[in-house]
Write a protein that holds these residues in place. Structure first.
Motif: not given
Length: 179
Positions: A66-70, A77-79, A151-155, A173-176
């Motif tokens: 998944x793209x974002x962290x939980x 990650x490295x893209x 990536x750091x989870x946010x709100x 976007x929640x999936x990978x």
């Protein structure tokens, strides 16, 4: 390019002595040759503060991509964005938004960040701080670009939510990639 990055992970022995607990290629990666993109999952945490064990009980990246962290988590990650994979919209990635703070550090090459009203070309050494914006990526150069994303989870704050589209959360976007 598609060289798998090396990952060195530290920990402790039974006496509390610092040591290397693993040293080798990033164990989880995904290549999407039709899109000219590869993902190398370096590490992730599931909560803040992150729990620090002497040794990890399991491989933290051996999960979905998944793209974002939980929730309350982090991810690095490295893209790798290869040249020559621009779609009909002039992009290499889909336009997407995550409810996270994403630090992008360009390691090699150059990559274009496309926003709603503008775009910016980032080169090796440049850093972008993504803050929940709709965006896409495209490599318009002749060589591959590598970007490390932390990536750091946010709100979203109520102030931001009030100016975003009403259905913003349903479009996150929640999936990978390709999931």
């Amino acid at each position: 390019m598609n060289t798998i990055p090396r990952r060195v992970v530290t920990g402790h022995d039974s006496k509390g002595v610092s040591r290397v607990i693993s040293d080798g290629p990033v164990p989880v990666h995904r290549d999407l040759p039709e899109d000219g993109v590869a993902f190398f999952e370096v590490w992730q945490t599931d909560q803040t503060p992150a729990l620090l064990y002497p040794e990890e009980p399991s491989e933290p990246t051996n999960r979905d991509l998944r793209v974002p962290p939980g929730p309350n988590g982090t991810k690095i990650r490295i893209n790798e964005f290869r040249p020559g994979h621009i779609n009909a919209h002039g992009l290499q990635s889909p336009v997407h938004r995550t409810e996270s703070v994403d630090y992008g550090v360009v390691l090699e090459g150059e990559i274009v960040l496309v926003l709603d009203d503008s775009e910016v070309t980032l080169k090796a050494g440049d850093i972008v701080v993504q803050r929940g914006t709709d965006h896409a990526w495209v490599n318009r150069a002749d060589t591959s670009a590598r970007v490390a994303f932390i990536l750091v989870d946010g709100k979203f704050t109520p102030e931001l939510t009030s100016i975003l589209p009403e259905d913003v959360r349903s479009r996150l976007m929640l999936a990978g990639p390709k999931d």
